[in-house]
Design an enzyme around this catalytic site. Structure first.
Site, PDB file in Angstrom:
ATOM      1  CG  ASP A  95      57.645  43.459  47.176  1.00 24.35           C
ATOM      2  OD1 ASP A  95      58.277  42.503  46.669  1.00 24.35           O
ATOM      3  OD2 ASP A  95      58.193  44.468  47.659  1.00 24.35           O
TER       4      ASP A  95
ATOM      5  CE  LYS B  80      66.658  41.164  49.915  1.00 23.31           C
ATOM      6  NZ  LYS B  80      65.799  41.904  50.830  1.00 23.31           N
TER       7      LYS B  80
ATOM      8  CD  GLU C 254      65.690  39.625  46.595  1.00 27.51           C
ATOM      9  OE1 GLU C 254      64.947  39.391  47.559  1.00 27.51           O
ATOM     10  OE2 GLU C 254      65.450  40.512  45.744  1.00 27.51           O
TER      11      GLU C 254
ATOM     12  CG  ASN D  51      71.272  43.349  58.878  1.00 23.98           C
ATOM     13  OD1 ASN D  51      72.068  42.576  59.398  1.00 23.98           O
ATOM     14  ND2 ASN D  51      70.134  42.932  58.336  1.00 23.98           N
TER      15      ASN D  51
ATOM     16  NE  ARG E  89      74.793  49.385  66.018  1.00 29.29           N
ATOM     17  CZ  ARG E  89      74.746  50.123  67.143  1.00 29.29           C
ATOM     18  NH1 ARG E  89      75.124  51.380  67.134  1.00 29.29           N
ATOM     19  NH2 ARG E  89      74.306  49.598  68.265  1.00 29.29           N
TER      20      ARG E  89
ATOM     21  CG  ASP F  47      56.230  48.289  55.031  1.00 28.66           C
ATOM     22  OD1 ASP F  47      57.113  47.473  55.367  1.00 28.66           O
ATOM     23  OD2 ASP F  47      55.526  48.150  54.005  1.00 28.66           O
TER      24      ASP F  47
ATOM     25  N   GLY G 181      66.348  49.210  53.581  1.00 31.18           N
ATOM     26  CA  GLY G 181      67.774  48.956  53.341  1.00 31.18           C
ATOM     27  C   GLY G 181      68.136  49.156  51.872  1.00 31.18           C
ATOM     28  CG  ASP G 182      66.287  46.805  49.084  1.00 35.87           C
ATOM     29  OD1 ASP G 182      67.296  46.199  49.483  1.00 35.87           O
ATOM     30  OD2 ASP G 182      65.157  46.273  48.994  1.00 35.87           O
TER      31      ASP G 182
ATOM     32  NE  ARG H  58      56.385  59.640  53.034  1.00 31.24           N
ATOM     33  CZ  ARG H  58      56.869  60.366  54.041  1.00 31.24           C
ATOM     34  NH1 ARG H  58      57.676  59.827  54.913  1.00 31.24           N
ATOM     35  NH2 ARG H  58      56.526  61.634  54.178  1.00 31.24           N
TER      36      ARG H  58
HETATM   37  O1  RIB Z   1      64.398  44.286  50.580  1.00 29.46           O
HETATM   38  C1  RIB Z   1      63.014  44.270  50.352  1.00 29.46           C
HETATM   39  C2  RIB Z   1      62.695  43.440  49.183  1.00 29.46           C
HETATM   40  O2  RIB Z   1      63.031  42.108  49.484  1.00 29.46           O
HETATM   41  C3  RIB Z   1      61.221  43.380  48.818  1.00 29.46           C
HETATM   42  O3  RIB Z   1      60.859  44.386  47.908  1.00 29.46           O
HETATM   43  C4  RIB Z   1      61.056  41.977  48.289  1.00 29.46           C
HETATM   44  O4  RIB Z   1      60.772  41.925  46.939  1.00 29.46           O
HETATM   45  C5  RIB Z   1      62.356  41.261  48.608  1.00 29.46           C
HETATM   46  O5  RIB Z   1      63.131  41.178  47.495  1.00 29.46           O
END
Ligand code: RIB
EC number: 2.7.1.15
Length: 304
Positions: free
Chosen positions: A14, A41, A139, A183, A221, A247, A252-253, A286
């Site tokens: 990232d 993800k 992904e 979502n 939501r 941030d 979601g992950d 965070r």
């Molecule tokens: O869901 C967040 C992720 O989406 C990030 O870490 C980025 O790598 C993308 O895959």
């Protein structure tokens, strides 16, 4: 000790810049320092569950480069088994270009790199054997996700799908999941209902999912909590954990990783989603993706 958690999915480096606000199309804005963090993800889901004490394995692929090394180390440091994260020659590690605005919202553009090479054969029968739950995202190639979901279901593994990045494949793959995590906007797109329908008519949302072949789902939501759909029961609303977002990248992950952990542990969907809401809130308060995920002790302190 929990049941074994298997994640088949992506790893990305990232590349993050914070900015006051997002640029409009064609506009340039100034941002802060560039940071490189561990994301993707699939890896994020695995790390969220691993850091909380889960018994987790990740199936994925990186390039033979410095980012690949960084990502494998980050995932392994969270206690995740990376024996099935392959290192591919001749292809770059996946990368995500991320901007984070002052209100914690983000934009993300992903270059798939090695993630695009993840094939059905990368998930061996040995890796699947003994898993209690399987986490999937979009992904990596759709064919790989479909194959993993079908084989997981056939083996009696509980399959969770977060169809993100959201696209046409979501509708085709959703019925293959035991539990769908989406979502609000994704749910409305999937069901073809008007904006606001998740909030105003949860029973219609449950019935819409059922018509797609989805009996269990969690609809997040943001600051309004989440909706849990479990069979014929009236959908249950879980209120949001109040935080100041710093941030939201990877929140979601984190939710998904926590859901995997608790379902592997035998929780019902409502209890698992309640727990996951706390983990997602912690992550959003965070900076970074994996960098923002709690240990069990950190989560206890956060909820106290
Ligand atoms: O869901 C967040 C992720 O989406 C990030 O870490 C980025 O790598 C993308 O895959």
């Amino acid at each position: 000790m929990t049941g074994r958690i298997l994640v088949v999915g992506s790893l990305n480096a990232d590349l993050v810049v914070r900015t006051e606000r997002f640029p409009r199309a064609g506009e340039t804005v100034s941002g802060g320092d560039l940071s490189i963090g561990a994301g993707g993800k699939g890896a994020n889901q695995a790390v969220a569950a691993g850091r909380l004490g889960g018994d987790v394995s990740l199936v994925g692929a990186v390039g033979a480069d410095a980012n690949g090394e960084l990502l494998r180390a980050a995932v392994s440091d969270a206690g995740v088994d990376i024996a099935t994260v392959s290192v591919r020659d001749g292809v770059a590690t996946g990368t995500a270009l991320i901007t984070v605005a002052a209100d914690g919202e983000n934009t993300i553009v992903v270059s798939a790199g090695a993630n695009a090479t993840l094939a059905p054969a990368d998930l061996t029968d040995d890796a699947l054997a003994g898993a209690a739950v399987l986490g999937l995202c979009l992904e990596v190639p759709v064919a790989t996700v479909r194959d993993a979901a079908e084989r997981g279901r056939a083996a009696g593994v509980t399959v969770l799908l977060n169809p993100s990045p959201f696209g046409p494949a979501a509708r085709e793959l959703a019925p293959l999941a035991d539990v769908l995590l989406v979502n609000e906007g994704e749910a409305e797109a999937l069901l073809g209902v008007v904006e606001g329908a998740v909030a105003s008519d949860p029973s219609a949302v449950r019935d819409g999912f059922a018509a797609l072949g989805v009996r269990r789902a969690v609809v997040t939501r943001g600051g309004d909590g989440c909706l849990v759909v479990d069979g014929d029961a009236e959908p249950a609303h879980i209120p949001a954990v109040r935080i100041t977002p710093v941030d939201t990248t990877g929140a979601g992950d984190a939710f998904m990783g926590a859901l995997l952990l608790r379902l592997a542990d035998g929780d019902d969907l409502l209890a698992a989603a309640r727990f996951a809401a706390g983990v997602g809130a912690f992550a959003a308060s965070r900076p970074g993706a994996q960098a923002s995920y709690p240990t069990a002790a950190e989560l206890r302190a956060f909820r106290a």
